[in-house]
Design a protein around this motif. Structure first.
Motif, PDB file in Angstrom:
ATOM      1  N   GLY A  26       9.389  -1.957  -8.318  1.00 35.16           N
ATOM      2  CA  GLY A  26       8.902  -0.595  -8.484  1.00 35.16           C
ATOM      3  C   GLY A  26       8.549   0.086  -7.179  1.00 35.16           C
ATOM      4  N   TRP A  27       7.676   1.064  -7.310  1.00 35.16           N
ATOM      5  CA  TRP A  27       7.217   1.827  -6.153  1.00 35.16           C
ATOM      6  C   TRP A  27       6.187   1.026  -5.363  1.00 35.16           C
ATOM      7  N   GLY A  28       6.223   1.168  -4.051  1.00 34.86           N
ATOM      8  CA  GLY A  28       5.124   0.677  -3.237  1.00 34.86           C
ATOM      9  C   GLY A  28       3.995   1.694  -3.301  1.00 34.86           C
ATOM     10  N   ASP A  29       3.033   1.591  -2.404  1.00 30.99           N
ATOM     11  CA  ASP A  29       1.906   2.521  -2.384  1.00 30.99           C
ATOM     12  C   ASP A  29       2.168   3.663  -1.398  1.00 30.99           C
ATOM     13  N   LEU A  30       1.546   4.806  -1.663  1.00 30.13           N
ATOM     14  CA  LEU A  30       1.649   5.957  -0.774  1.00 30.13           C
ATOM     15  C   LEU A  30       0.573   5.846   0.294  1.00 30.13           C
ATOM     16  N   PHE A  31       0.985   5.830   1.558  1.00 25.18           N
ATOM     17  CA  PHE A  31       0.035   5.718   2.670  1.00 25.18           C
ATOM     18  C   PHE A  31      -0.171   7.074   3.327  1.00 25.18           C
ATOM     19  N   GLY A  47      -7.598  -0.715   9.961  1.00 32.54           N
ATOM     20  CA  GLY A  47      -8.154  -0.300   8.673  1.00 32.54           C
ATOM     21  C   GLY A  47      -8.433   1.191   8.626  1.00 32.54           C
ATOM     22  N   ASP A  48      -7.611   1.982   9.330  1.00 37.70           N
ATOM     23  CA  ASP A  48      -7.831   3.418   9.425  1.00 37.70           C
ATOM     24  C   ASP A  48      -6.948   4.234   8.488  1.00 37.70           C
ATOM     25  N   LEU A  49      -6.235   3.582   7.578  1.00 38.83           N
ATOM     26  CA  LEU A  49      -5.347   4.303   6.666  1.00 38.83           C
ATOM     27  C   LEU A  49      -6.071   4.660   5.366  1.00 38.83           C
ATOM     28  N   PHE A  50      -5.585   5.715   4.720  1.00 35.25           N
ATOM     29  CA  PHE A  50      -5.882   5.979   3.318  1.00 35.25           C
ATOM     30  C   PHE A  50      -4.605   5.641   2.548  1.00 35.25           C
ATOM     31  N   ALA A  51      -4.722   5.326   1.270  1.00 38.76           N
ATOM     32  CA  ALA A  51      -3.529   5.018   0.487  1.00 38.76           C
ATOM     33  C   ALA A  51      -3.810   5.264  -0.985  1.00 38.76           C
ATOM     34  N   VAL A  52      -2.728   5.494  -1.728  1.00 38.85           N
ATOM     35  CA  VAL A  52      -2.829   5.720  -3.169  1.00 38.85           C
ATOM     36  C   VAL A  52      -1.976   4.688  -3.897  1.00 38.85           C
ATOM     37  N   ARG A  53      -2.610   3.910  -4.758  1.00 35.02           N
ATOM     38  CA  ARG A  53      -1.842   3.126  -5.716  1.00 35.02           C
ATOM     39  C   ARG A  53      -1.659   4.017  -6.940  1.00 35.02           C
ATOM     40  N   GLU A 100      -6.724  -1.378  -8.892  1.00 29.32           N
ATOM     41  CA  GLU A 100      -6.478  -0.365  -9.917  1.00 29.32           C
ATOM     42  C   GLU A 100      -5.861   0.874  -9.296  1.00 29.32           C
ATOM     43  N   VAL A 101      -5.319   1.720 -10.142  1.00 29.40           N
ATOM     44  CA  VAL A 101      -4.730   2.974  -9.682  1.00 29.40           C
ATOM     45  C   VAL A 101      -5.826   3.855  -9.093  1.00 29.40           C
ATOM     46  N   GLY A 102      -5.535   4.506  -7.953  1.00 30.71           N
ATOM     47  CA  GLY A 102      -6.510   5.394  -7.346  1.00 30.71           C
ATOM     48  C   GLY A 102      -6.301   5.573  -5.856  1.00 30.71           C
ATOM     49  N   LEU A 103      -7.203   6.338  -5.237  1.00 30.07           N
ATOM     50  CA  LEU A 103      -7.193   6.590  -3.794  1.00 30.07           C
ATOM     51  C   LEU A 103      -8.116   5.593  -3.104  1.00 30.07           C
ATOM     52  N   TYR A 104      -7.639   5.039  -1.981  1.00 29.08           N
ATOM     53  CA  TYR A 104      -8.405   4.034  -1.240  1.00 29.08           C
ATOM     54  C   TYR A 104      -8.566   4.446   0.219  1.00 29.08           C
ATOM     55  N   ALA A 105      -9.712   4.066   0.805  1.00 31.82           N
ATOM     56  CA  ALA A 105      -9.982   4.294   2.220  1.00 31.82           C
ATOM     57  C   ALA A 105     -10.085   2.946   2.929  1.00 31.82           C
ATOM     58  N   ASN A 106     -10.140   2.988   4.256  1.00 31.69           N
ATOM     59  CA  ASN A 106     -10.255   1.771   5.075  1.00 31.69           C
ATOM     60  C   ASN A 106      -9.149   0.773   4.728  1.00 31.69           C
ATOM     61  N   VAL A 107      -7.949   1.286   4.611  1.00 32.29           N
ATOM     62  CA  VAL A 107      -6.829   0.497   4.088  1.00 32.29           C
ATOM     63  C   VAL A 107      -6.093  -0.274   5.184  1.00 32.29           C
ATOM     64  N   THR A 108      -5.735  -1.508   4.855  1.00 32.06           N
ATOM     65  CA  THR A 108      -4.762  -2.279   5.622  1.00 32.06           C
ATOM     66  C   THR A 108      -3.542  -2.483   4.728  1.00 32.06           C
TER      67      THR A 108
END
Length: 310
Positions: free
Chosen positions: A134-139, A154-160, A171-179
């Motif tokens: 499927g789809w990966g995550d949106l960074f 760990g400076d990315l935001f991302a959306v699963r 879970e599905v949602g917006l995340y901060a401090n992403v690797t």
């Protein structure tokens, strides 16, 4: 100058400033000044779980509009002939072909549309460990760093956004401090961007028609490490839910459903307050505020000049 004249000038200044205050934002209005999250130089990127295609939107390609419900959509057109489906490259029947990405920023939210031939829940019956690719995550990279550097810090935001993806986000949602991490191994995919690029130009491809690209970024971009295949959240902090958008929602938001040629529009939005709370947003001056401040300056300059002549 007499005390009487001084008092008269002070009274005039107070009255004028009070009048100008009517056009300046105060109280709650001042606190609610427009904030822009997607500044020039922000990059949004997406790869499929097998790295069979990917795309990126660089917000520095044109001036950023002021966030509003009426703001125009920003589009990134990906090559329509660089999706890898076995030995077949590109084509309307290619399950992995990605056509483009669109974004829009309002005062409160960021809206995203991904267009391709893959549905939200991915493709069944593949060589992936679980049978689904499927789809990966949106960074979302709001820094001036390249992707890998921002990920390591760990400076990315991302959306699963895909509910059955192999994302490390719970879970599905917006995340901060992403690797970021790669999930291409368990999805029978490419081990690196370089390997994907080579496959596009060497498999069943018409020379000159199916050259790889990543939307606003060239296939050989140094923004991504060509030796890696990072396409999924490894770790991060959940900060907001996402809301899926229907075709009618998109039409209301001014989106052309036929902007791209893919079979599916994957659309969602999220509240951007969590991004702004982390000091990634910049204030957008209100026209009235700028005019008001300029007027105050002219008034003071005028009155000071008059005092000097008295």
């Amino acid at each position: 100058m007499s005390n009487r004249n001084t008092l008269l000038i002070s009274a005039k200044l107070i009255s004028l400033i009070a009048a100008i205050g009517l056009i300046l934002p105060t109280g709650e209005a001042a606190k609610a000044a427009t904030l822009r999250a997607l500044n020039e130089g922000s990059v949004l990127s997406i790869f499929e779980e097998c790295l069979n295609d990917g795309g990126a939107l660089d917000t520095g390609k044109k001036p950023r509009p002021k966030p509003s419900d009426d703001a125009p959509w920003d589009h990134s057109q990906d090559s329509p002939n660089d999706g890898v489906d076995g030995d077949i490259i590109g084509g309307k029947d290619n399950r992995y072909e990605l056509y483009g990405m669109s974004i829009k920023e309002t005062v409160d939210s960021i809206l995203v549309v991904l267009n391709g031939n893959m549905p939200l829940t991915g493709v069944e019956g593949t060589g992936a460990d679980d049978g689904n690719t499927g789809w990966g995550d949106l960074f979302i990279n709001l820094t001036d760093q390249d992707f890998t550097t921002a990920s390591d810090a760990g400076d990315l935001f991302a959306v699963r956004f895909s509910p059955n993806s192999d994302s490390g986000a719970p879970e599905v949602g917006l995340y901060a401090n992403v690797t970021a991490k790669s999930v291409t191994g368990e999805n029978n995919g490419f081990s690196s961007i370089e390997a994907y690029n080579n496959a596009v130009v060497t498999r069943d491809c018409i020379p000159g028609l199916c050259e790889p690209s990543f939307g606003d970024l060239p296939a050989t971009t140094t923004y991504f490490d060509q030796g890696q295949s990072l396409n999924s959240i490894a770790s991060g902090e959940f900060i907001a839910d996402i809301i899926y958008l229907s075709d009618s929602d998109l039409i209301t938001a001014g989106y052309d459903l036929n902007q791209f040629d893919g079979n599916h529009n994957i659309a969602f939005k999220f509240d951007k307050s969590g991004i702004c709370e982390r000091d990634y947003c910049e204030s957008v001056p209100e026209p009235g505020t700028v005019f008001g401040l300029a007027t105050v300056g002219l008034i003071f300059a005028s009155q000071i000049s008059k005092r000097r002549r008295m």
